[in-house]
Motif scaffolding. Structure first.
Motif, PDB file in Angstrom:
ATOM      1  N   UNK A   1       0.784  -1.373   0.210  1.00 52.92           N
ATOM      2  CA  UNK A   1       0.223  -0.054   0.037  1.00 52.92           C
ATOM      3  C   UNK A   1       0.918   1.310   0.032  1.00 52.92           C
ATOM      4  N   UNK A   2       2.135   1.162   0.796  1.00 46.16           N
ATOM      5  CA  UNK A   2       2.638   2.479   1.030  1.00 46.16           C
ATOM      6  C   UNK A   2       3.508   2.806  -0.310  1.00 46.16           C
ATOM      7  N   UNK A   3       3.848   1.484  -0.756  1.00 45.15           N
ATOM      8  CA  UNK A   3       4.531   1.666  -2.238  1.00 45.15           C
ATOM      9  C   UNK A   3       3.529   2.056  -3.236  1.00 45.15           C
ATOM     10  N   UNK A   4       2.535   1.739  -3.333  1.00 46.40           N
ATOM     11  CA  UNK A   4       1.531   2.203  -4.167  1.00 46.40           C
ATOM     12  C   UNK A   4       1.231   3.779  -4.017  1.00 46.40           C
ATOM     13  N   UNK A   5       1.159   4.197  -2.749  1.00 42.16           N
ATOM     14  CA  UNK A   5       1.126   5.668  -2.558  1.00 42.16           C
ATOM     15  C   UNK A   5       2.451   6.413  -2.879  1.00 42.16           C
ATOM     16  N   UNK A   6       3.549   5.735  -2.651  1.00 40.05           N
ATOM     17  CA  UNK A   6       4.844   6.698  -2.664  1.00 40.05           C
ATOM     18  C   UNK A   6       5.277   6.501  -4.261  1.00 40.05           C
ATOM     19  N   UNK A   7       5.033   5.393  -5.036  1.00 39.76           N
ATOM     20  CA  UNK A   7       5.265   4.888  -6.082  1.00 39.76           C
ATOM     21  C   UNK A   7       6.875   4.547  -6.127  1.00 39.76           C
ATOM     22  N   UNK A   8       7.325   4.288  -4.893  1.00 37.70           N
ATOM     23  CA  UNK A   8       9.008   3.833  -4.677  1.00 37.70           C
ATOM     24  C   UNK A   8       8.939   2.148  -4.475  1.00 37.70           C
TER      25      UNK A   8
END
Lengths: 619, 262
Positions: free
Chosen positions: A251-258
Motif C-alpha cells: 500500500x505504501x509503495x503504491x502511494x509513494x511510487x517507490x
C-alpha cells in the motif's frame, strides 16, 4: 496456442506449469484444455496442471467462482476480525473461507469433474497425459493471517480463519475430538477441561492444522477416485506477492511510487523454506513469482537475487520455482544460463538443504515466539518447523526436536518421540498442562529407571538418557506463553541444548549482512552459497568451527580444477575473507568437514523406523 | 477463456519499470537533512511499516514514530492510520478491476503530513502514462460516452491492447481477439479497427505507433508535442483519421491546455 508453445520451446523452456482457474473449469474448459494438452504433448513438453484454489492467477478473482465470492458470508476473517484482502491484479478481492460449505461443496464437485475429465482423457488419448502431472497445493490456508500481525514478522501472529463458518466448524470439531476416550480420563468430566475458553487459542491451532490436513487428503482422494494412475504431486505453493505480511508495504509503495521490497521478499523466502508440511504425501515447497505486481517492477539485480535464492531454498528441498515466461525471458541470456546450470546441478547432483533440527508445533502458520525465533537464529536454514512426526522420521540427518509448549501431548505423541529419541537424538519436551493422563503415564513409564540429571542454567531442566538419546524435560513457567523479557533465559537454555545435540550453524559471518545457504552434496562436501541482499558490496570473514577446504563450486561440480578463492584457498583454514558484490551470490565448495559417525548411525536408525515399527499418523 | 482485464497486457503498455536509487537508512544510521518523504503506516504511535525512496527502513517496524521523527527531523513524513488503510483496502475491492481499485485508493487515501507538505498526489506510477492521464483529464468532455481505443505497436496486431471506456472510466482492457479475421486483413489497420467497432458496437479509435515512440512518450510527462510531430510526419497513424482528435492533440501540444485532471 501452438505458435506460443513453439516460441517457448525455441527459447529452451520444456517445463510448463499452468493454473486451472476453478471458475473457468466449472463453465467447461474441456475443449480448450484438451487442445492445450495436445499441443504440449506434440512438443513433448512436461506440463504441471495446478488445480487447487490459489492466489496470483492471472484470471478474474484468481479463478475463484464469482457467485461464491460475491456472498459476504463466504469471506474468511483473520484473527483481528477483518477480511483477508488479497491485493493482487487483476483485481483486489477478499479470500473466501475454506470452512464455508458453499465453497467446499463447489470445490470438491469441481475436483470430481476434473477427475472425470482426466480419466476420460487417459482412456481416449493416453498419449496426452504421458507428460502431465496434476498438482494439488496447500491452497489458501497459509494466507489466513492479518496484515497487522504479519507485517513485522511474516508469521508473527495467530493465524487462521475466524469467520462464522470457521467458528461453527471449530465448536463441532471440539466436541468430536474431546469425546475420544483419552481425554475422558480419569473421569468423563475431564474432557471439559480441554474445551475451556482459556484454551481456545491452543485448540484453534490444532484445529486449523487438522482442517487443512483434511482438506488436502480429501482433495487428493477426490482426484484419485477415477484417475488413479495420474501423476499427482502435492506442493505448498507460496506466492510472496500475495503474502498478507506485505499488504501494508505494498500500500505504501503504491502511494509513494517507490520500490523497496527486496528485504521483505528475501525474508519471506527464508520463512517459507522453514515450514514443511505433509498431505497424503510430504508436500514440496514451490515459490511462484507471478509478476502481476511488485516483483515485475523490481530492479533487474534484485529480481535475479530473489530468483536465485528461491532456486536454492526450494530446489534444496526438491521443490520448484514458478516464474512467468515473460519475466524469465526478460532476464539476460547469461543470467538464464547461470540459473539453469544451478537448477540442473541441484537436481542432478542431488544437492540438499540439510535439516538438523525440528520444531514440532500444532499449526504451521502460527506464531511461535522467542524459542522458535532463537532456534532459527542459531541454526539458520538447518531448522524446520513442522506439525508432523512422520515428516520428521523422513529426515535422517535431524538430531534435535524441540516441542512447542502449545502442542497438545497425547500418548501417541510420546510413543513417537520416544521411538525417535532412542536412535541417539535429543528431544526437548515441556512439562505443560496440555498432557492427557495417558501421555503423562506413558512418559513416566519411559523415564522410569533412566539416568536423570538436573541442570540449572537460569532455567531448570532435567536431562534423561533414553536408549542412546537424550530427553530433556522442563517445567513451564506459570504462564505458558513465552514472554520476550525472559528471552535471555531461553537463549542460555537453547545454547546448552544445541551443544548437547552437537549441533552448530554450518558457518558464521563477521558481517551480519551476509547469509549462507549450505546444500549438502555428500556428508563431507557442501555447496555453500553466500548471499548479500544489500545494494552495496559487503566484505566479511567466513568463519568455520574447524578447518575446511574451500574452492570454487562451479569447477568442483564439473570436476574441473578448482579456481582460487583466496591467496591459498586449498589450504584448510577456519577463516576466509570474502567480498560479495551487491545482490550477489558467491558459490563455494566446502570440503573435508568432519564426517560424523553419529550421522550414519542416525540414518540407519531412521530407515529401520520407516521399515519397521513406524507409528502412523500425524501429531 | 476470455480475460476482461488482461493485467499483464495493461502493465506492458502503461506501467513502465522504474529504476530506484539505492541507499541504506537502517535503524541506527545517521540522520540526514534532506531527502524524499518517508511514508509511514502506523497504529497509535507505533510504526508498522515505513518506506522511502530507495531506502531500507525495514528495521523501523515496531519502533515509535517519535523515535523516527527524532532521527530524521527535517524529513517530510506522510502518515497513514492503520485502521483507515484497512477500511480503504476493503472498500477498494468493490471496484471492478485492479486499475479502478488503485485509482480509488489513490483518491481516497488521506494521509497526515508532519513537516511542510510538498507531496500532493499519490500512486503516480499508475497515472504517469499520458493516455491514462488523458482519459481522466478535461479532454474527456469531447469524447463519446462509450468508446474504445486500440493501441497497436509496430503494425503487429498481436502486440496490441484494446481499452473499452465508459463515462471516462476504463471498463475493460484486453488483448483484442482478431482470430476470426482473414489473416491478410489483420495487416490492415482500418480493418482491425472496423472489426473491433463491429464486434464491440462502439466507436473505436485506433492508434498505430512504433514501440520506440510509445516507450519514449510513456516515459515523459508531456509527450503531446512529440505525438503531434509524429502524426504530422506519418510516423504514427490514427485510424480512422479524425480531424477533431488531431486538432485536440495539436491544441494540447501547442498551448498545453486541459492538462489538469477534471
Amino acid at each position: 496456442m501452438g505458435a506460443q508453445l513453439d516460441e517457448l520451446l525455441k527459447r529452451g523452456m520444456t517445463q510448463l506449469a499452468a493454473f486451472i482457474p476453478w471458475q473457468a473449469a466449472e463453465s467447461d474448459i474441456a475443449h480448450t484444455l484438451t487442445r492445450f494438452l495436445q499441443a504440449a504433448a506434440e512438443r513433448k513438453l512436461n506440463v504441471y496442471l495446478i488445480l487447487s484454489p490459489e492466489v496470483g492467477i492471472h484470471y478474474p478473482l484468481s479463478g475463484l467462482p464469482k457467485d461464491v465470492m460475491r456472498k459476504k458470508e463466504n469471506s474468511a476473517q483473520h484473527g483481528h476480525q477483518g477480511p483477508v484482502n488479497m491485493m493482487l491484479p487483476p483485481q483486489h478481492f477478499q479470500l473466501p473461507s475454506l470452512f464455508s460449505p458453499d465453497v467446499t461443496k463447489r470445490y470438491y464437485s469441481y475436483l470430481s469433474k476434473m477427475d472425470g475429465y482426466f480419466h476420460d482423457l487417459s482412456q481416449s488419448q493416453p498419449q496426452l497425459m504421458a507428460h502431465v502431472s496434476i498438482v494439488l497445493s496447500g491452497s489458501l490456508w497459509k494466507y489466513y493471517r492479518s496484515p497487522l500481525g504479519s507485517s513485522p514478522h511474516t508469521f508473527g501472529d495467530r493465524a487462521g480463519d475466524y469467520s462464522n463458518h470457521a467458528s461453527v466448524a471449530f465448536r463441532q470439531r471440539l466436541e468430536q475430538y474431546f469425546a475420544q476416550k483419552e481425554f475422558q480420563e480419569p473421569t468423563a468430566a475431564s474432557a471439559n477441561r480441554w474445551k475451556s475458553r482459556s484454551l481456545e487459542d491452543l485448540n484453534r491451532k490444532w484445529f486449523y492444522q487438522h482442517s487443512e490436513d483434511v482438506f488436502k487428503t480429501r482433495s487428493y482422494q477426490t482426484l484419485r477416485r477415477k484417475s488413479s494412475k495420474l501423476k499427482l504431486l502435492e506442493v505448498e505453493l507460496f506466492t510472496p506477492e500475495a503474502d498478507p505480511g506485505l499488504t501494508y508495504a505494498s500500500f505504501l509503495q503504491l502511494m509513494s511510487g517507490h520500490q523497496h521490497l527486496l528485504p521483505q521478499y528475501s525474508s519471506l523466502l527464508d520463512e517459507y523454506s522453514k515450514r514443511i508440511s505433509m498431505g497424503a504425501l510430504p508436500t514440496l515447497p514451490w515459490v511462484h513469482w507471478s509478476g502481476l505486481k511488485d516483483f515485475r517492477n523490481l530492479p533487474e539485480a534484485e529480481k535475479q537475487f530473489l530468483f536465485m535464492k528461491s532456486i536454492l531454498l526450494m530446489g534444496g528441498q526438491t521443490g520448484a520455482v514458478l516464474l512467468d515466461a515473460t519475466e524469465w525471458l526478460s532476464f539476460s541470456s547469461s543470467f538464464r544460463s547461470k540459473a539453469e546450470a544451478l537448477a540442473r546441478s541441484i537436481s542432478e547432483k542431488n544437492l540438499k538443504l540439510k535439516t538438523q533440527a525440528f520444531y514440532l508445533a500444532p499449526h504451521l502458520w502460527s506464531n511461535y515466539g522467542p524459542v522458535w525465533m532463537e532456534l532459527t537464529r542459531k541454526l539458520g536454514s538447518g531448522v524446520k518447523l513442522t506439525h508432523s512426526m512422520d515428516l520428521i522420521h523422513r529426515a535422517p540427518s535431524a538430531r534435535l526436536i524441540i516441542v512447542d509448549p502449545s502442542l497438545m501431548i497425547q500418548r501417541e505423541t510420546i510413543l513417537k518421540l520416544m521411538a525417535w529419541v532412542r536412535g541417539g537424538r535429543v528431544v526437548v519436551l515441556p512439562r505443560s498442562q496440555f498432557y492427557t493422563e495417558q501421555a503423562k503415564k506413558e512418559l513416566d513409564h519411559h523415564l522410569q529407571g533412566t539416568q536423570k540429571m538436573e541442570m540449572n542454567l537460569q532455567f531448570s531442566y532435567h536431562l534423561h538418557r533414553v536408549g542412546e538419546g537424550k530427553l530433556i524435560t522442563y517445567e513451564l513457567p506459570d504462564s505458558w506463553s513465552l514472554k520476550p523479557e525472559s528471552i535471555s533465559s531461553w537463549q542460555s537454555f537453547l545454547e546448552s541444548i544445541i551443544s548437547l545435540a552437537e549441533l552448530e550453524k554450518f558457518c558464521q559471518f563477521t558481517s551480519p549482512q551476509l547469509e549462507a545457504i549450505p546444500l549438502e552434496i555428500e556428508p563431507d562436501r557442501v555447496a555453500l552459497f553466500v548471499l548479500n541482499s544489500h545494494p552495496q558490496p559487503v566484505s566479511g570473514d567466513l568463519v568455520f568451527s574447524r578447518q575446511v577446504k574451500v574452492s570454487d563450486l562451479a569447477g568442483a561440480l564439473l570436476n574441473q580444477r578448482p579456481r582460487k578463492v583466496e591467496s591459498s584457498p586449498v589450504d584448510p583454514a577456519e577463516v576466509f575473507t570474502l567480498d560479495v558484490p551487491p545482490h550477489g551470490i558467491v558459490p563455494l565448495m566446502v570440503e573435508e568437514l568432519e564426517v560424523k559417525i553419529a550421522e550414519a548411525r542416525l540414518a540407519a536408525h531412521s530407515s529401520s523406523l520407516r521399515e519397521g515399527d513406524q507409528v502412523q499418523g500425524t501429531v | 477463456m476470455e480475460l476482461n482485464y488482461d493485467w499483464k497486457c495493461f502493465q506492458f503498455f502503461f506501467i513502465s519499470k522504474r529504476k530506484p536509487q539505492n541507499t541504506d537508512l537502517a535503524l541506527g544510521s545517521r540522520a540526514d537533512g534532506e531527502g524524499s518523504p518517508i511514508y509511514v503506516l502506523m497504529q497509535g504511535n507505533q510504526i508498522i511499516v515505513a518506506l522511502s525512496h530507495g531506502e531500507s527502513l525495514v528495521s523501523w517496524s515496531g519502533a515509535t514514530f517519535d523515535e523516527l521523527e527524532a532521527r530524521f527531523p527535517n524529513r517530510e513524513m506522510i502518515l497513514f492510520d492503520r485502521e483507515k488503510v484497512d477500511q480503504w483496502l476493503s472498500q477498494s475491492s468493490e471496484g471492478e478491476h485492479y486499475y479502478d481499485q488503485i485509482l480509488y485508493l489513490c483518491t481516497e487515501a488521506r494521509p497526515q503530513f508532519t513537516a511542510r507538505s510538498k507531496t500532493k498526489s499519490f500512486g503516480l506510477a499508475f497515472q504517469k502514462n499520458f493516455l491514462l492521464k488523458l482519459l481522466k483529464s478535461r479532454w474527456s468532455v469531447f469524447f463519446p460516452v462509450s468508446y474504445g481505443i486500440l493501441v497497436c505497436l509496430d503494425g503487429d496486431y498481436s502486440r496490441s491492447i484494446f481499452l473499452r471506456i465508459h463515462r471516462s472510466r476504463i471498463q475493460s482492457f484486453v488483448k483484442p481477439d482478431f482470430s476470426t479475421m482473414i489473416p491478410e486483413r489483420r495487416k490492415v489497420f482500418t480493418d482491425l479497427v472496423r472489426h473491433l467497432a463491429e464486434s464491440e458496437l462502439i466507436p473505436v479509435q485506433g492508434v498505430f505507433v512504433s514501440s520506440e515512440n510509445w516507450n519514449e512518450w510513456s516515459a515523459i510527462e508531456n509527450p503531446w508535442e512529440k505525438i503531434s510531430l509524429a502524426l504530422r510526419r506519418d510516423r504514427t497513424q490514427l485510424s480512422p483519421f479524425r480531424w477533431g482528435v488531431v486538432f485536440l492533440i495539436f491544441i494540447r501540444a501547442k498551448f498545453k491546455l486541459f492538462n489538469r485532471p477534471s
